[in-house]
Scaffold this active site. Structure first.
Site, PDB file in Angstrom:
ATOM      1  N   TRP A  63     -74.603  14.601  15.258  1.00 52.53           N
ATOM      2  CA  TRP A  63     -74.175  15.709  14.514  1.00 52.53           C
ATOM      3  C   TRP A  63     -74.494  15.284  13.017  1.00 52.53           C
ATOM      4  O   TRP A  63     -74.894  14.430  12.597  1.00 52.53           O
ATOM      5  CB  TRP A  63     -72.601  15.970  14.870  1.00 52.53           C
ATOM      6  CG  TRP A  63     -71.649  14.779  14.632  1.00 52.53           C
ATOM      7  CD1 TRP A  63     -71.818  13.683  14.568  1.00 52.53           C
ATOM      8  CD2 TRP A  63     -70.118  15.024  14.682  1.00 52.53           C
ATOM      9  NE1 TRP A  63     -70.700  12.739  14.547  1.00 52.53           N
ATOM     10  CE2 TRP A  63     -69.685  13.725  14.609  1.00 52.53           C
ATOM     11  CE3 TRP A  63     -69.363  16.155  14.704  1.00 52.53           C
ATOM     12  CZ2 TRP A  63     -68.295  13.596  14.666  1.00 52.53           C
ATOM     13  CZ3 TRP A  63     -67.867  15.915  14.792  1.00 52.53           C
ATOM     14  CH2 TRP A  63     -67.489  14.773  14.604  1.00 52.53           C
ATOM     15  N   HIS A  71     -75.274  32.779   0.631  1.00 59.20           N
ATOM     16  CA  HIS A  71     -76.468  33.542   0.384  1.00 59.20           C
ATOM     17  C   HIS A  71     -77.743  32.668   0.661  1.00 59.20           C
ATOM     18  O   HIS A  71     -78.589  32.810  -0.278  1.00 59.20           O
ATOM     19  CB  HIS A  71     -76.535  34.694  -0.712  1.00 59.20           C
ATOM     20  CG  HIS A  71     -75.055  35.310  -0.667  1.00 59.20           C
ATOM     21  ND1 HIS A  71     -75.108  36.711  -0.612  1.00 59.20           N
ATOM     22  CD2 HIS A  71     -73.875  35.061  -0.921  1.00 59.20           C
ATOM     23  CE1 HIS A  71     -74.110  37.213  -0.495  1.00 59.20           C
ATOM     24  NE2 HIS A  71     -73.073  36.326  -0.786  1.00 59.20           N
ATOM     25  N   HIS A  75     -79.511  35.862   5.720  1.00 60.01           N
ATOM     26  CA  HIS A  75     -77.956  35.958   5.539  1.00 60.01           C
ATOM     27  C   HIS A  75     -77.555  37.435   5.485  1.00 60.01           C
ATOM     28  O   HIS A  75     -78.369  38.295   5.439  1.00 60.01           O
ATOM     29  CB  HIS A  75     -77.427  35.044   4.278  1.00 60.01           C
ATOM     30  CG  HIS A  75     -77.875  35.738   3.268  1.00 60.01           C
ATOM     31  ND1 HIS A  75     -79.078  35.463   2.498  1.00 60.01           N
ATOM     32  CD2 HIS A  75     -77.143  36.592   2.145  1.00 60.01           C
ATOM     33  CE1 HIS A  75     -79.221  36.260   1.504  1.00 60.01           C
ATOM     34  NE2 HIS A  75     -78.083  36.819   1.236  1.00 60.01           N
ATOM     35  N   ASP A  77     -74.824  40.102   3.443  1.00 58.95           N
ATOM     36  CA  ASP A  77     -73.911  40.405   2.143  1.00 58.95           C
ATOM     37  C   ASP A  77     -72.966  41.212   2.763  1.00 58.95           C
ATOM     38  O   ASP A  77     -73.113  42.408   3.206  1.00 58.95           O
ATOM     39  CB  ASP A  77     -74.851  41.221   1.396  1.00 58.95           C
ATOM     40  CG  ASP A  77     -76.187  40.351   0.770  1.00 58.95           C
ATOM     41  OD1 ASP A  77     -76.101  39.185   0.750  1.00 58.95           O
ATOM     42  OD2 ASP A  77     -76.978  40.977   0.189  1.00 58.95           O
ATOM     43  N   HIS A  81     -69.069  41.066  -1.567  1.00 60.47           N
ATOM     44  CA  HIS A  81     -69.946  40.283  -2.772  1.00 60.47           C
ATOM     45  C   HIS A  81     -70.323  40.820  -4.116  1.00 60.47           C
ATOM     46  O   HIS A  81     -70.620  40.311  -4.957  1.00 60.47           O
ATOM     47  CB  HIS A  81     -71.396  40.364  -1.896  1.00 60.47           C
ATOM     48  CG  HIS A  81     -72.544  39.751  -2.716  1.00 60.47           C
ATOM     49  ND1 HIS A  81     -72.315  38.329  -3.177  1.00 60.47           N
ATOM     50  CD2 HIS A  81     -73.796  39.788  -2.658  1.00 60.47           C
ATOM     51  CE1 HIS A  81     -73.692  38.179  -3.847  1.00 60.47           C
ATOM     52  NE2 HIS A  81     -74.522  39.058  -3.323  1.00 60.47           N
ATOM     53  N   HIS A 210     -77.448  46.095  -4.198  1.00 61.71           N
ATOM     54  CA  HIS A 210     -76.213  45.614  -3.966  1.00 61.71           C
ATOM     55  C   HIS A 210     -74.921  46.481  -4.803  1.00 61.71           C
ATOM     56  O   HIS A 210     -74.059  46.810  -4.111  1.00 61.71           O
ATOM     57  CB  HIS A 210     -76.238  44.121  -5.034  1.00 61.71           C
ATOM     58  CG  HIS A 210     -76.763  43.168  -4.316  1.00 61.71           C
ATOM     59  ND1 HIS A 210     -78.158  42.991  -4.328  1.00 61.71           N
ATOM     60  CD2 HIS A 210     -76.042  42.084  -3.429  1.00 61.71           C
ATOM     61  CE1 HIS A 210     -78.340  42.002  -3.577  1.00 61.71           C
ATOM     62  NE2 HIS A 210     -77.428  41.408  -3.159  1.00 61.71           N
TER      63      HIS A 210
HETATM   64  C1  23J Z   1     -76.328  37.476  -6.792  1.00 64.81           C
HETATM   65  C2  23J Z   1     -76.867  38.262  -7.729  1.00 64.81           C
HETATM   66  C3  23J Z   1     -77.986  38.903  -7.641  1.00 64.81           C
HETATM   67  C4  23J Z   1     -78.518  38.846  -6.252  1.00 64.81           C
HETATM   68  C5  23J Z   1     -77.976  38.265  -5.195  1.00 64.81           C
HETATM   69  C6  23J Z   1     -76.772  37.599  -5.372  1.00 64.81           C
HETATM   70  C7  23J Z   1     -78.643  38.424  -3.857  1.00 64.81           C
HETATM   71  O1  23J Z   1     -79.696  38.921  -3.645  1.00 64.81           O
HETATM   72  C8  23J Z   1     -77.713  38.078  -2.677  1.00 64.81           C
HETATM   73  O2  23J Z   1     -78.451  37.126  -2.067  1.00 64.81           O
HETATM   74  O3  23J Z   1     -76.896  38.395  -2.388  1.00 64.81           O
HETATM   75  S1  23J Z   1     -80.020  39.940  -6.136  1.00 64.81           S
HETATM   76 MN    MN Z   2     -76.971  37.858  -0.342  1.00 66.56          MN
END
Ligand code: 23J
Ligand code: MN
Length: 261
Positions: A63, A71, A75, A77, A81, A210
């Site tokens: 293990w 992220h 993955h 979101d 987030h 996002h």
């Molecule tokens: C944090 C800030 C900007 C971005 C992201 C994360 C991601 O793409 C993510 O993996 O959520 S663009």
């Molecule tokens: Mn992400």
């Protein structure tokens, strides 16, 4: 069997009439991690440390300890987030209703446009023209954007970072607004390292996918692969994240069920 939808599905899986396609990239130390502009805090890459391997540390078992940012690699979101999604109830990996992880897949192919322009953005007009050629996107569905970007095997080519930052395809805010508000999707899935374009820190609003997806209580799936094995309509996607309490996302295995032939 008649009237039993689940039995029919199991039989279709057993006979090969429905195939399972893995939309997940391998998760390992070399898995590319998003590189934000250096003014922002970075996310840890994946690492693995052996605890025992049938040896004096554990004679009968193998293990590992693992570590990574939420992220990392293929993955999920969650709405929490993003600051725009922070006040929705049940907006984190542990409390999103599990029904919302499963839905029909609508696959928009922009691989040709992206081959000609790595900064290509899918806009509302692009989505509507896809709908005219295929089908109207139904509520509670996953919209997956095929770019063939995941065929870039070398992490440098995959992240495609130049002097002025990353150059990878994504969404124009008009497409995100349309999918979230006019089509009420579950979320969007992409082949790139994140759901926003490489240059999206310079967009208005910043990181529009996002900002607007999570601002509408919707999800993201990043670093998908094998979208070229999906039909434009007719597949089903299963994408449940780990049940991390108050998690903003997690690595996950994404499966698609696809009718054969
Ligand atoms: C944090 C800030 C900007 C971005 C992201 C994360 C991601 O793409 C993510 O993996 O959520 S663009
Ligand atoms: Mn992400």
């Amino acid at each position: 069997m008649a009237g039993n939808a689940l039995e029919a599905l199991l039989q279709a899986l057993a006979s090969g009439a429905v195939k399972v396609v893995d939309l997940t990239q391998p998760l390992q130390a070399a898995t590319p991690v998003i590189q934000l502009p250096p003014i922002f805090a970075p996310s840890k890459p994946f690492s693995m440390q052996e605890i025992s391997r049938y040896d004096e540390r554990g004679p009968g078992w193998y293990w590992n300890n693992i570590a990574c940012g939420e992220h990392t690699g293929t993955h999920f979101d969650a709405p929490i987030h993003w600051v725009t999604g922070k006040d929705y109830p049940n907006n984190a990996t542990h409390n999103i209703p599990v029904e919302r992880f499963i839905g029909p897949a609508f696959v928009i192919d922009v691989a040709k446009e992206v081959a000609a322009n790595p900064d290509f953005l899918l806009n509302e007009e692009g989505v509507q023209s896809w709908e005219k050629r295929h089908a109207r996107i139904t509520p509670k569905s996953w919209v997956l954007v095929r770019t063939d970007w995941s065929k870039r095997a070398n992490p440098q080519d995959y992240l495609n970072i130049k002097q002025d930052g990353a150059h990878t395809p994504g969404f124009h805010k008009s497409a995100v607004e349309f999918l979230a508000k006019q089509r009420d999707v579950l979320g969007v899935g992409v082949e790139t390292v994140g759901t926003d374009a490489g240059q999206a820190s310079n967009f208005d609003p910043m990181f529009p996918c996002h900002t607007l997806m999570h601002g509408s209580n919707k999800f993201g799936l990043a670093s998908l692969t094998n979208l070229d094995q999906l039909p434009p309509t007719g597949a089903m996607v299963i994408a449940p994240p780990l049940k991390i309490v108050n998690g903003s996302g997690s690595p996950l295995r994404v499966l698609a069920l696809v009718p054969a032939g």
